[in-house]
Scaffold this motif. Structure first.
Motif, PDB file in Angstrom:
ATOM      1  N   ALA A 128      50.123  70.374  50.735  1.00 41.73           N
ATOM      2  CA  ALA A 128      50.824  70.689  49.491  1.00 41.73           C
ATOM      3  C   ALA A 128      51.024  72.195  49.333  1.00 41.73           C
ATOM      4  N   GLY A 130      51.953  73.991  51.685  1.00 43.61           N
ATOM      5  CA  GLY A 130      52.952  74.401  52.669  1.00 43.61           C
ATOM      6  C   GLY A 130      52.392  74.659  54.058  1.00 43.61           C
ATOM      7  N   MET A 131      51.122  74.287  54.278  1.00 46.02           N
ATOM      8  CA  MET A 131      50.566  74.494  55.615  1.00 46.02           C
ATOM      9  C   MET A 131      51.077  73.412  56.551  1.00 46.02           C
ATOM     10  N   GLN A 135      47.974  74.772  61.028  1.00 51.46           N
ATOM     11  CA  GLN A 135      47.279  75.610  60.036  1.00 51.46           C
ATOM     12  C   GLN A 135      46.226  74.815  59.274  1.00 51.46           C
TER      13      GLN A 135
ATOM     14  N   ASN B  51      56.613  65.614  46.808  1.00 52.75           N
ATOM     15  CA  ASN B  51      56.398  66.686  47.787  1.00 52.75           C
ATOM     16  C   ASN B  51      56.106  66.136  49.177  1.00 52.75           C
ATOM     17  N   LEU B  53      54.199  63.768  50.338  1.00 51.96           N
ATOM     18  CA  LEU B  53      52.911  63.248  50.787  1.00 51.96           C
ATOM     19  C   LEU B  53      52.999  61.747  51.052  1.00 51.96           C
ATOM     20  N   SER B  76      57.038  71.484  55.562  1.00 50.35           N
ATOM     21  CA  SER B  76      56.096  72.486  55.048  1.00 50.35           C
ATOM     22  C   SER B  76      56.836  73.626  54.349  1.00 50.35           C
ATOM     23  N   ARG B  79      57.727  72.227  50.936  1.00 51.82           N
ATOM     24  CA  ARG B  79      56.550  72.097  50.072  1.00 51.82           C
ATOM     25  C   ARG B  79      56.153  73.413  49.431  1.00 51.82           C
ATOM     26  N   GLN B  80      56.531  74.518  50.048  1.00 52.46           N
ATOM     27  CA  GLN B  80      56.199  75.809  49.438  1.00 52.46           C
ATOM     28  C   GLN B  80      56.921  75.993  48.109  1.00 52.46           C
ATOM     29  N   MET B  84      51.418  71.735  43.759  1.00 57.52           N
ATOM     30  CA  MET B  84      50.813  70.488  43.286  1.00 57.52           C
ATOM     31  C   MET B  84      49.363  70.742  42.934  1.00 57.52           C
ATOM     32  N   ALA B 104      47.001  80.488  51.614  1.00 58.27           N
ATOM     33  CA  ALA B 104      48.381  80.033  51.859  1.00 58.27           C
ATOM     34  C   ALA B 104      49.413  81.159  51.695  1.00 58.27           C
ATOM     35  N   LYS B 107      48.757  83.453  54.920  1.00 54.56           N
ATOM     36  CA  LYS B 107      48.929  82.844  56.245  1.00 54.56           C
ATOM     37  C   LYS B 107      50.223  82.043  56.363  1.00 54.56           C
ATOM     38  N   VAL B 108      50.633  81.421  55.274  1.00 54.08           N
ATOM     39  CA  VAL B 108      51.836  80.593  55.354  1.00 54.08           C
ATOM     40  C   VAL B 108      53.078  81.415  55.019  1.00 54.08           C
ATOM     41  N   MET B 156      51.812  80.620  45.094  1.00 58.58           N
ATOM     42  CA  MET B 156      52.833  80.339  46.106  1.00 58.58           C
ATOM     43  C   MET B 156      54.234  80.558  45.535  1.00 58.58           C
TER      44      MET B 156
END
Lengths: 224, 251
Positions: A128, A130-131, A135, B51, B53, B76, B79-80, B84, B104, B107-108, B156
């Protein structure tokens, strides 16, 4: 009471030889443990995939390892395969092969169990954010898995160290074999040596394994 | 105001068990949509579909024009845009508060660590958690954990945030602090979809109420007050009645 027979260890190079034997045991177990941890981690990850064929193959592997006594495996590899396939491997290599074959399966199962014990929603919470899969495993799942894994794998390591005593059955001169030789050689002069020498071997195993299991307790407390 | 999220003919089933039948909903930027309905009506599943899932069996979900598909390679990235917050917080137990927050974005999204840290500290202060940066999740109360989880989602910079019964696992005295945080967010113009059982809260925060039952939208209205006073449908009326006690019923 007669002497405990420890005195024979002080004759000549007996004690040094015993330590050399101990080193052989430790060496075989350490190499096996290192390979088992690496391969077991990979196998354990594959154990969590949904593919049925992969699952069945790995489950069968694990069951074979669990059912078969390690000594039988040692005999098959060292006495059996060397003749049938005409290859020339040393007893040490055969021993390491069997231990890695065993350790990888058990380690794999521990890794599988540890990954499965992480709640599914931890994965989802990472997704959720965004990984991606990599990751998520790298930052979220593995660090938690390792914390659960260390006490379990240390138990496996000490079991492997203890089980190296079997390798004398395929001619490796490790600590227990040397102890036996010392006892045999001194049968007439010190008939009680069996007690003293084997008791020292017991102590040597303890000295090797105890710090390892204390280390695991320490880590468990630190990460609790 | 432009349309941010558009759901058309969404269908979700687990095998033969149809959980969501033909859901249509669009959400505008800055809108706060509250979804209510009895347990098992599919409202949480709906959020999880939004999102990616959950894999959906039919229909489309689009955020900002790009499709949300559970198994697409871009999921992914998509989802950014969608924050959630879960009922059970789901902070990462092996990381302290600040690392939970920074992971996140740094790293993301590859953002500058110091910059995110500064923003994180500001947000923590805003939700009353200044000075808790080094705490581990196990050292926090449920309400504090949930506020950290909200900050984590906010950092995020999502375009929309989904709240899945975020107070359901909390002790009553902690519910308020979390609801307060959400109210503040709503006032600041965040786009939110909230699944909740807190009716008074729903009434206070909602721009629009969506009432789910048995996998369908039964009633949907911007007349929030009207809905709680006099719902149009019978099912909504019966549902709302379960939240009130009348003396006559007890007698």
């Amino acid at each position: 009471m007669d002497s405990l027979g420890i005195d024979v260890l002080f004759k000549g190079t007996n004690f040094v030889r015993l330590l050399q034997g101990l080193w052989i045991s430790v060496e075989i177990s350490m190499i096996s443990v290192a390979f088992s941890i690496v391969l077991g981690t990979v196998v354990g990850m594959f154990m969590t995939v949904r593919n049925r064929i992969v699952k069945i193959v790995l489950k069968t592997y694990l069951e074979i390892v669990r059912i078969m006594p390690q000594m039988v495996l040692l005999f098959i590899v060292y006495f059996g395969t060397t003749r049938v396939f005409q290859w020339d491997i040393s007893a040490e290599a055969a021993a390491i092969f069997v231990f890695v074959f065993w350790g990888t399966a058990e380690m794999g199962d521990l890794v599988r169990g540890s990954i499965k014990s992480i709640p599914k929603i931890q994965f989802e919470s990472a997704y959720a954010l965004g990984m991606n899969k990599f990751q998520t495993y790298y930052y979220i799942i593995f660090p938690q898995t390792i914390r659960r894994l260390i006490p379990l794998s240390i138990n496996l390591i000490t079991r492997m160290i203890k089980t190296t005593s079997l390798v004398m059955m395929i001619g490796i001169v490790e600590v227990l074999k040397i102890a036996q030789q010392i006892v045999e050689a001194n049968r007439n002069s010190s008939p009680n040596a069996a007690f003293g020498v084997f008791a020292v071997v017991f102590l040597l195993y303890f000295i090797v394994c105890w710090p390892i299991s204390r280390f695991s307790v320490y880590l468990e407390k630190r990460w609790a | 105001m432009s349309e941010l999220l558009k759901v058309t003919h969404l269908q979700k089933a687990y095998g033969d068990n149809v959980v969501l039948k033909d859901i249509n909903l669009s959400v505008k930027q800055g809108e706060v949509v509250v979804i209510i309905g009895p347990s098992g009506c599919g409202k949480s599943t709906f959020l999880r579909c939004l999102n990616g899932l959950e894999k959906i069996q039919g229909g489309e979900i689009a955020i900002d024009g790009s499709p949300v598909e559970a198994e697409s390679r871009d999921i992914s990235k998509i989802r950014q845009k969608i924050g959630m917050v879960f009922q059970s917080y789901e902070l990462f137990p092996h990381k302290n508060v600040i690392d939970n927050l920074l992971l996140a974005p740094v790293k993301v999204q590859k953002r500058d660590k110091e910059e995110v840290k500064e923003e994180a500290q500001k947000l923590l202060a805003k939700v009353g958690l200044a000075g808790k940066e080094e705490f581990f999740p196990r050292q926090l109360s449920g309400g504090q954990k949930q506020r950290v989880a909200i900050v984590r989602a906010l950092l995020m910079h999502p375009e929309i945030i989904l709240f899945d019964e975020v107070t359901a696992a909390l002790d009553p005295e902690m519910v308020q602090e979390v609801l307060h945080t959400m109210l503040k967010l709503a006032k600041s113009g965040s786009t939110m979809i909230i699944v909740t059982h807190e009716m008074a809260f729903a009434r206070a925060i909602a721009d629009r109420i969506v009432f789910f039952d048995e996998g369908e939208i039964i009633e949907e209205t911007r007349e929030v007050e009207q809905f709680f006073e006099k719902p149009k449908t019978d099912r909504a009326r019966r549902f709302l009645r379960t939240f009130t006690f009348s003396k006559s019923e007890i007698d």
